[in-house]
Write an enzyme that holds these catalytic residues in place. Sequence first.
Site, PDB file in Angstrom:
ATOM      1  N   LYS A 188      75.371  86.819 -38.711  1.00  0.00           N
ATOM      2  CA  LYS A 188      75.324  85.454 -39.231  1.00  0.00           C
ATOM      3  C   LYS A 188      74.133  84.729 -38.601  1.00  0.00           C
ATOM      4  O   LYS A 188      73.876  84.902 -37.408  1.00  0.00           O
ATOM      5  CB  LYS A 188      76.641  84.756 -38.831  1.00  0.00           C
ATOM      6  CG  LYS A 188      76.770  83.328 -39.265  1.00  0.00           C
ATOM      7  CD  LYS A 188      77.972  82.677 -38.573  1.00  0.00           C
ATOM      8  CE  LYS A 188      77.667  82.176 -37.189  1.00  0.00           C
ATOM      9  NZ  LYS A 188      77.741  80.752 -36.935  1.00  0.00           N
ATOM     10  N   LYS A 207      82.389  83.341 -27.442  1.00  0.00           N
ATOM     11  CA  LYS A 207      81.708  82.558 -26.392  1.00  0.00           C
ATOM     12  C   LYS A 207      81.979  83.137 -25.010  1.00  0.00           C
ATOM     13  O   LYS A 207      81.144  83.024 -24.111  1.00  0.00           O
ATOM     14  CB  LYS A 207      82.149  81.083 -26.434  1.00  0.00           C
ATOM     15  CG  LYS A 207      81.647  80.338 -27.652  1.00  0.00           C
ATOM     16  CD  LYS A 207      80.187  79.941 -27.535  1.00  0.00           C
ATOM     17  CE  LYS A 207      79.705  79.324 -28.840  1.00  0.00           C
ATOM     18  NZ  LYS A 207      78.293  78.975 -28.868  1.00  0.00           N
ATOM     19  N   LYS A 231      71.977  80.063 -33.858  1.00  0.00           N
ATOM     20  CA  LYS A 231      71.014  79.746 -32.789  1.00  0.00           C
ATOM     21  C   LYS A 231      71.216  80.643 -31.582  1.00  0.00           C
ATOM     22  O   LYS A 231      70.263  81.097 -30.975  1.00  0.00           O
ATOM     23  CB  LYS A 231      71.176  78.291 -32.353  1.00  0.00           C
ATOM     24  CG  LYS A 231      70.442  77.338 -33.252  1.00  0.00           C
ATOM     25  CD  LYS A 231      70.552  75.941 -32.747  1.00  0.00           C
ATOM     26  CE  LYS A 231      71.977  75.469 -32.842  1.00  0.00           C
ATOM     27  NZ  LYS A 231      72.296  74.870 -34.129  1.00  0.00           N
TER      28      LYS A 231
HETATM   29  N1  AQP Z   1      74.881  81.332 -40.824  1.00  0.00           N
HETATM   30  C1  AQP Z   1      75.608  80.378 -41.383  1.00  0.00           C
HETATM   31  N2  AQP Z   1      75.979  80.468 -42.674  1.00  0.00           N
HETATM   32  C2  AQP Z   1      76.716  79.498 -43.259  1.00  0.00           C
HETATM   33  N3  AQP Z   1      77.099  78.364 -42.618  1.00  0.00           N
HETATM   34  C3  AQP Z   1      76.746  78.223 -41.335  1.00  0.00           C
HETATM   35  N4  AQP Z   1      76.966  77.246 -40.427  1.00  0.00           N
HETATM   36  C4  AQP Z   1      76.415  77.589 -39.241  1.00  0.00           C
HETATM   37  N5  AQP Z   1      75.805  78.786 -39.359  1.00  0.00           N
HETATM   38  C5  AQP Z   1      75.999  79.211 -40.645  1.00  0.00           C
HETATM   39  C6  AQP Z   1      77.697  76.022 -40.724  1.00  0.00           C
HETATM   40  O1  AQP Z   1      76.906  74.925 -40.310  1.00  0.00           O
HETATM   41  C7  AQP Z   1      77.770  73.872 -39.878  1.00  0.00           C
HETATM   42  C8  AQP Z   1      77.343  73.393 -38.514  1.00  0.00           C
HETATM   43  O2  AQP Z   1      77.667  74.404 -37.582  1.00  0.00           O
HETATM   44  P1  AQP Z   1      77.646  74.259 -36.036  1.00  0.00           P
HETATM   45  O3  AQP Z   1      77.860  72.868 -35.628  1.00  0.00           O
HETATM   46  O4  AQP Z   1      78.470  75.352 -35.451  1.00  0.00           O
HETATM   47  O5  AQP Z   1      76.142  74.552 -35.926  1.00  0.00           O
HETATM   48  P2  AQP Z   1      75.361  75.493 -35.123  1.00  0.00           P
HETATM   49  O6  AQP Z   1      75.644  75.216 -33.707  1.00  0.00           O
HETATM   50  O7  AQP Z   1      73.984  75.294 -35.662  1.00  0.00           O
HETATM   51  O8  AQP Z   1      75.832  76.928 -35.576  1.00  0.00           O
HETATM   52  P3  AQP Z   1      75.289  78.175 -34.872  1.00  0.00           P
HETATM   53  O9  AQP Z   1      73.828  78.332 -35.066  1.00  0.00           O
HETATM   54  O10 AQP Z   1      76.169  79.293 -35.340  1.00  0.00           O
HETATM   55  O11 AQP Z   1      75.509  77.816 -33.362  1.00  0.00           O
HETATM   56  P4  AQP Z   1      75.816  78.708 -32.143  1.00  0.00           P
HETATM   57  O12 AQP Z   1      74.940  79.902 -32.266  1.00  0.00           O
HETATM   58  O13 AQP Z   1      75.451  77.827 -30.982  1.00  0.00           O
HETATM   59  O14 AQP Z   1      77.264  79.032 -32.215  1.00  0.00           O
HETATM   60  C9  AQP Z   1      79.183  74.437 -39.864  1.00  0.00           C
HETATM   61  O15 AQP Z   1      79.879  74.006 -41.003  1.00  0.00           O
HETATM   62  C10 AQP Z   1      78.966  75.920 -39.899  1.00  0.00           C
HETATM   63  O16 AQP Z   1      80.029  76.614 -40.525  1.00  0.00           O
END
Ligand code: AQP
Length: 327
Positions: A196, A116, A199
Amino acid sequence: MTTATSTRIFSGIQPSGIVHLGNDLGAIQNYVKLQDEYEAIYCIVDYHALTSTHDPNLLRERTRDMAASLLALGLDPERCTLFVQSHRPEHTELAWLLATVTPVSWLERTPTYKEKRETQPDDVNHGLLTYPVLQAADIVMYKATVVPVGRDQAAHLELSREIVRAFNHRYGNTFPEPKAVFTEAPTVLGTDGVRKMSKSVGNTIDVLAPPQVIREEVVSMVTDTQRIKRTDPGRPEVCNVCQLHRFFGEDYLEIQDGERTARTGCVDTKRLLADRIVAHYAPARERYLELMAKPALVDEILAAGAARLAPIAAATMAEVREKMGLR
Ligand code: AQP
């Protein structure tokens, strides 16, 4: 519900806009499955979202949207408790108390904090650093022992366990150590086929989006980069499209064989995947649209969830305050 139970599970998800395939295959499908096996508590973590989202209206909207999405994808308020983190403000108090047993060096080394710092260099706020402490508080508030998450959360969970050990060591045995559980898709790669699905990277397949959006996202996927011509044999083991097929049909080995022998082209395989993802999520999308048209119902479910948890949170806080010498 006021006593500690070894069969309680907890997980949190950020209200950060959309639900993508990584969220669903990596975590939400386990939330749904485990609600029948455990006393399940699921939290929309709006305090956490404040570390990156600073528009109040957007946050409010996204919080309800995430609740509707989770309900549409299979969370059942009769079989689990769904609530919003800030509706139980005890979470922030417990986070402060846990912060006093957490060395800063542990927080500085977490991969997400380092990441981050790169992705939002103009907004390296204190909340980003202490994110894992609040996350530990979320889990131990309910003395949950099992935490369904994606693999990207493994380091945070390990830190939660360390914080629990530090607290128990200083103040006596209070919290159980939580353990992460993964689905068969602990890391879903994004449409770029490399990173991975996430978003912030912008490589997502948004499972509750209109079919046209899903199709465009799937068709944009990077496949086997060494397969240049249609007649070149593919390598399904490195092709993200082929790998994802395993979650959307029994015939994935046949599909992989088609790629390997160049019987099928990458575009055909992507179109088929898009059709299957659209069909798979169509009923959930319908439920999602219905729920979004009934905001009062969604708010009611969330309020009931927070109210149901009040006695557990109160009991934990009383025990912790007592152990720490707060009067
Ligand atoms: N790519 C992924 N593969 C497997 N699990 C994933 N999770 C997130 N991305 C993957 C799992 O989803 C749950 C919610 O995660 P979060 O609250 O971190 O959700 P997010 O903000 O949607 O995740 P992002 O997209 O990775 O967000 P940014 O980009 O903003 O950091 C968790 O259990 C996570 O492990």
